[in-house]
Design a protein around this motif. Structure first.
Motif, PDB file in Angstrom:
ATOM      1  N   ALA A 101       0.698  -1.098  -0.062  1.00  0.00           N
ATOM      2  CA  ALA A 101      -0.088   0.144  -0.004  1.00  0.00           C
ATOM      3  C   ALA A 101       0.889   1.386  -0.066  1.00  0.00           C
ATOM      4  O   ALA A 101       0.302   2.336  -0.021  1.00  0.00           O
ATOM      5  N   GLY A 102       2.175   1.259   0.248  1.00  0.00           N
ATOM      6  CA  GLY A 102       3.138   2.335   0.075  1.00  0.00           C
ATOM      7  C   GLY A 102       3.405   2.709   1.591  1.00  0.00           C
ATOM      8  O   GLY A 102       2.793   2.171   2.471  1.00  0.00           O
ATOM      9  N   ARG A 103       4.650   3.239   1.654  1.00  0.00           N
ATOM     10  CA  ARG A 103       5.462   3.458   2.805  1.00  0.00           C
ATOM     11  C   ARG A 103       4.546   4.582   3.582  1.00  0.00           C
ATOM     12  O   ARG A 103       4.781   4.635   4.817  1.00  0.00           O
ATOM     13  N   SER A 104       3.789   5.285   3.086  1.00  0.00           N
ATOM     14  CA  SER A 104       3.185   6.319   3.821  1.00  0.00           C
ATOM     15  C   SER A 104       1.936   6.158   4.263  1.00  0.00           C
ATOM     16  O   SER A 104       1.428   6.590   5.153  1.00  0.00           O
ATOM     17  N   THR A 105       1.201   4.825   3.747  1.00  0.00           N
ATOM     18  CA  THR A 105      -0.102   4.615   4.336  1.00  0.00           C
ATOM     19  C   THR A 105      -0.245   4.184   5.631  1.00  0.00           C
ATOM     20  O   THR A 105      -1.100   5.043   6.286  1.00  0.00           O
ATOM     21  N   VAL A 106       0.543   3.692   6.436  1.00  0.00           N
ATOM     22  CA  VAL A 106       0.462   3.365   7.712  1.00  0.00           C
ATOM     23  C   VAL A 106       0.609   4.526   8.717  1.00  0.00           C
ATOM     24  O   VAL A 106      -0.196   5.172   9.544  1.00  0.00           O
ATOM     25  N   PRO A 107       1.939   5.469   8.357  1.00  0.00           N
ATOM     26  CA  PRO A 107       1.856   6.336   9.176  1.00  0.00           C
ATOM     27  C   PRO A 107       0.975   7.416   9.169  1.00  0.00           C
ATOM     28  O   PRO A 107       0.362   8.049  10.121  1.00  0.00           O
ATOM     29  N   LEU A 108       0.793   7.805   8.021  1.00  0.00           N
ATOM     30  CA  LEU A 108      -0.218   8.895   7.487  1.00  0.00           C
ATOM     31  C   LEU A 108      -1.678   8.341   8.055  1.00  0.00           C
ATOM     32  O   LEU A 108      -2.654   8.968   8.365  1.00  0.00           O
ATOM     33  N   GLY A 109      -1.947   7.067   8.095  1.00  0.00           N
ATOM     34  CA  GLY A 109      -3.182   6.367   8.251  1.00  0.00           C
ATOM     35  C   GLY A 109      -3.398   6.693   9.783  1.00  0.00           C
ATOM     36  O   GLY A 109      -4.469   6.999  10.447  1.00  0.00           O
ATOM     37  N   LEU A 110      -2.352   6.741  10.804  1.00  0.00           N
ATOM     38  CA  LEU A 110      -2.442   7.046  12.018  1.00  0.00           C
ATOM     39  C   LEU A 110      -3.087   8.389  12.213  1.00  0.00           C
ATOM     40  O   LEU A 110      -3.720   8.550  13.177  1.00  0.00           O
ATOM     41  N   VAL A 111      -2.232   9.251  11.513  1.00  0.00           N
ATOM     42  CA  VAL A 111      -2.726  10.665  11.571  1.00  0.00           C
ATOM     43  C   VAL A 111      -4.049  11.001  11.278  1.00  0.00           C
ATOM     44  O   VAL A 111      -4.769  11.741  11.904  1.00  0.00           O
ATOM     45  N   VAL A 112      -4.606  10.136  10.231  1.00  0.00           N
ATOM     46  CA  VAL A 112      -5.794  10.267   9.762  1.00  0.00           C
ATOM     47  C   VAL A 112      -6.855   9.870  10.745  1.00  0.00           C
ATOM     48  O   VAL A 112      -7.756  10.364  11.071  1.00  0.00           O
ATOM     49  N   VAL A 113      -6.552   8.843  11.682  1.00  0.00           N
ATOM     50  CA  VAL A 113      -7.273   8.140  12.614  1.00  0.00           C
ATOM     51  C   VAL A 113      -7.520   9.162  13.872  1.00  0.00           C
ATOM     52  O   VAL A 113      -8.419   9.360  14.451  1.00  0.00           O
ATOM     53  N   ALA A 114      -6.385   9.917  14.018  1.00  0.00           N
ATOM     54  CA  ALA A 114      -6.389  10.945  15.150  1.00  0.00           C
ATOM     55  C   ALA A 114      -7.345  11.827  14.833  1.00  0.00           C
ATOM     56  O   ALA A 114      -7.812  12.470  15.731  1.00  0.00           O
ATOM     57  N   LEU A 115      -7.244  12.350  13.397  1.00  0.00           N
ATOM     58  CA  LEU A 115      -7.973  13.508  13.117  1.00  0.00           C
ATOM     59  C   LEU A 115      -9.532  13.057  13.202  1.00  0.00           C
ATOM     60  O   LEU A 115     -10.421  13.975  13.560  1.00  0.00           O
ATOM     61  N   LEU A 116      -9.669  11.990  12.806  1.00  0.00           N
ATOM     62  CA  LEU A 116     -10.966  11.469  13.118  1.00  0.00           C
ATOM     63  C   LEU A 116     -11.680  11.431  14.212  1.00  0.00           C
ATOM     64  O   LEU A 116     -12.804  11.776  14.659  1.00  0.00           O
ATOM     65  N   THR A 117     -10.833  11.140  15.245  1.00  0.00           N
ATOM     66  CA  THR A 117     -11.060  11.015  16.699  1.00  0.00           C
ATOM     67  C   THR A 117     -11.399  12.419  17.034  1.00  0.00           C
ATOM     68  O   THR A 117     -12.124  12.891  18.039  1.00  0.00           O
ATOM     69  N   ALA A 118     -10.435  13.425  16.577  1.00  0.00           N
ATOM     70  CA  ALA A 118     -10.546  14.764  16.971  1.00  0.00           C
ATOM     71  C   ALA A 118     -11.956  15.516  16.547  1.00  0.00           C
ATOM     72  O   ALA A 118     -12.451  16.213  17.219  1.00  0.00           O
TER      73      ALA A 118
END
Lengths: 470, 203
Positions: A101-118
């Protein structure tokens, strides 16, 4: 320590740290998965706002974080939803390496989940529109990654990503204005101002949810982006927007009781199902087919909201949706790695070389269509049963839509098993992908056979909403 | 729109002129440096109109964030190699078409402004004019091109127009900060999309 720091700030910071170390692909995927799992476990077992004694150590997680005069609040009622969100993320991250899925998917996916929670936690919740927009900005590097092998179609100048960014930005602007108008509705209620607020809100969510005719970005992204990364964005982002929309329904009684809104949502839902199913029927690109299936499912979700007991159904549908989309996207990713494209002409006959991947793809398509014994069947059945008592015409049209998806699955089967020179079956899948696909397929079947084991736990996520609970 | 109906014409009239000129420059400009300059000037116009609603210090946030966004985009454009993916070539007649389209959009927005100002009581007509004009030009930019830089410029223009209107409705510091971050975020996405083909070429 406060709950918002633990479930918003921590995953955001960890995501940024992992992004700096994304060069170590496997390690960053494992670390991201473990972090998401850990946060899900913490959400399950750590009470919020209650003193916890662990031997000599005692602590209390406060529920509020103040930022520039605004609050981020995560209460005890939000814990089931947090468990769902972070488990979903962990499930998705776990296969990211195999799916390439690409090297950025998991790290940025964590940020996306954090923003979702926010976005779920911010008070007043109208500011969540800005957080949704930040999520979109973070999704762009997930969808457009320089280290991914681009197919011919994917080398076009990011049309899908730009269309996604444009429509989400426009949607955000409408929703920000809605917030201001809704304040007016509360202070000086009147039909004109309510209509204006509802219209602005309608446009805003139409852009965000890819409601017809603003749906083109989903299909373009499904064609253009890496399938697993793209499906992650579809799943998490649409879920985020639905939760945001539920907050409007939870807050404003006049919205919940509006017959006009009910009819409008039913019309829009039916149109999306027909467009999704009908377009998938004639589609000759497997990625675009996934995009149309997402549209169809979004239509079902919109229709679920109009049912008296439809919102628990919306939550119940999340697990089948995540599993089905995950298997579909994983299968497409593995197919694409062999065929360097997802058009029918490129995947022709691949079923002989990758029988397990092809089976997974077909089962995912059939599951999304609501085939009996597969993951989506219990949820679709409950929907049809409830809707038939409310508006039978909706049931007929929705069945028409899934019929289109059934035919699309049949066409996919024909293409994958087209006679080639060498039509002997060879298992070319790697052991890791065999394991993952096997587990995921088992999940789809188990969900279909034993929904009572899983779906009640998903419905607990409704506790986060005061007025929408069962 | 009659000049006499504007409040603070010494601020709002120059702002509207700056927005008109910079908006048209963004539509017809081709060189990265001119586009950056035009974007910077556009934010001066946005700042002047926002200043009618907010304090100077808060309005300066818009200007500084806007200039940072313009510089980010400008640096990425100047540093990028010349290629058809980034550049958009149009003939002199194409430029005339864009100018005429901008003129039509401007007229339409100016004619809509009095009706829309009835929805937002207390907001000056000059703010509505500037806001609608920017939003219209931004939408035109979005509709005329699919190149990443043009799309980002269009989005920044639409966002600028929205910020002018929203500043008159909402004066929360958090919202101001988040909108400023959003401007920067859009510019960073634009710079990233400009850089990605170069990263692939270097592989």
């Amino acid at each position: 320590m406060t709950a918002p720091i633990l479930w918003i700030v921590v995953p955001a910071i960890m995501g940024m740290i992992l992004y700096a170390f994304r060069r170590w692909y496997r390690i960053s995927v494992i670390a991201g998965t473990v972090i998401a799992l850990g946060l899900a476990v913490l959400a399950r077992f750590t009470p919020i706002g209650v003193q916890v004694d662990l031997g000599p150590v005692s602590f209390k997680l406060a529920d509020t974080l103040m930022v520039l005069g605004r609050r981020f609040v995560l209460t005890e009622n939000d814990r089931p939803l947090l468990v769902i969100i972070f488990l979903l993320a962990a499930f998705w991250f776990g296969a990211a390496y195999i799916a390439r899925a690409g090297r950025s998917t998991v790290p940025l996916g964590l940020v996306v989940v954090a923003l979702l929670t926010a976005a779920l936690a911010v008070e007043p919740f109208l500011y969540a529109a800005l957080l949704v927009e930040f999520t979109v900005l973070v999704c762009i590097p997930i969808l457009v990654q320089p280290d991914l092998e681009l197919t011919e179609i994917q080398s076009l100048p990011f049309r899908g990503s730009l269309r996604f960014l444009t429509f989400q930005t426009l949607g955000m602007l409408f929703l920000l204005l809605t917030g201001w108008v809704l304040t007016g509705v509360e202070t000086t209620p009147g039909p004109d101002i309510a209509i204006r607020a509802a219209s602005l809100m309608g446009f805003g969510f139409a852009f965000l949810l890819a409601v017809f005719p603003f749906h083109t970005w989903i299909v373009m992204l499904a064609e253009e982006a890496q399938p697993y990364a793209g499906a992650f964005v579809f799943l998490i982002f649409s879920w985020m927007v639905f939760l945001y929309g539920l907050r409007f329904l939870d807050r404003y009684l006049w919205l919940r009781d509006s017959e006009t809104l009910l009819l409008f949502l039913r019309l829009v839902g039916v149109i999306m199902i027909l467009v999704g199913g009908g377009s998938a029927l004639f589609e000759r690109h497997l990625g675009r087919m996934l995009g149309y299936a997402v549209l169809l499912d979004t239509g079902y979700n919109l229709l679920s909201v109009t049912l008296p007991e439809g919102i628990p159904l919306l939550f119940a549908a999340l697990l089948p949706r995540a599993t089905t989309l995950g298997v579909w996207a994983l299968a497409l990713s593995l197919l694409q790695a062999r065929s360097h494209g997802l058009g029918f002409s490129q995947v022709k006959g691949l079923g002989y070389g990758q029988p397990l991947v092809s089976t997974a793809l077909l089962l995912a398509q059939l599951s999304m269509a609501g085939m009996p014994l597969l993951a989506f069947f219990p949820v679709r059945l409950m929907f049809w049963q409830q809707m038939s008592g409310q508006a039978l015409w909706v049931v007929w049209f929705s069945l028409l839509g899934v019929a289109g998806l059934f035919v699309a699955a049949a066409r996919t089967l024909i293409v994958l098993t087209s006679q080639e020179e060498d039509s002997t079956i060879k298992f070319q899948e790697t052991p890791q992908s065999v394991f993952l696909l096997g587990a995921a397929l088992s999940g789809i079947v188990v969900l279909g056979l034993f929904p009572q084991w899983f779906l009640p736990a998903m419905i607990k996520g409704l506790q986060a909403f005061e007025n929408l609970g069962p | 729109m009659i000049i006499a109906t504007l409040n603070f014409p010494e601020i709002s009239l120059p702002a509207l002129i700056i927005l008109s000129l910079s908006g048209m420059m963004l539509l017809i400009g081709r060189d990265g440096r001119w586009l950056t300059l035009a974007l910077g000037f556009q934010y001066v116009g946005v700042f002047l109109l926002v200043f009618l609603s907010w304090t100077l210090s808060l309005a300066m946030v818009k200007l500084v964030a806007g200039w940072m966004a313009a510089i980010l985009l400008g640096v990425s454009l100047v540093g990028a190699p010349s290629n058809t993916f980034l550049e958009e070539r149009f003939s002199p007649s194409g430029r005339v078409f864009r100018l005429l389209a901008a003129f039509l959009v401007g007229l339409t927005m100016l004619s809509l402004a009095p009706r829309i100002s009835g929805w937002y009581l207390g907001v000056g007509i000059e703010v509505i004019d500037g806001s609608l004009f920017l939003i219209g030009l931004g939408m035109l930019q979005l509709g005329l091109s699919t190149r990443p830089v043009r799309v980002i410029l269009g989005l920044l223009t639409v966002l600028g127009g929205f910020e002018v209107l929203y500043a008159a409705l909402e004066n929360s510091i958090l919202v101001a900060g988040m909108l400023a971050l959003l401007n920067l975020g859009l510019a960073m996405v634009g710079a990233y999309l400009v850089a990605v083909p170069q990263i692939e070429a270097d592989k």
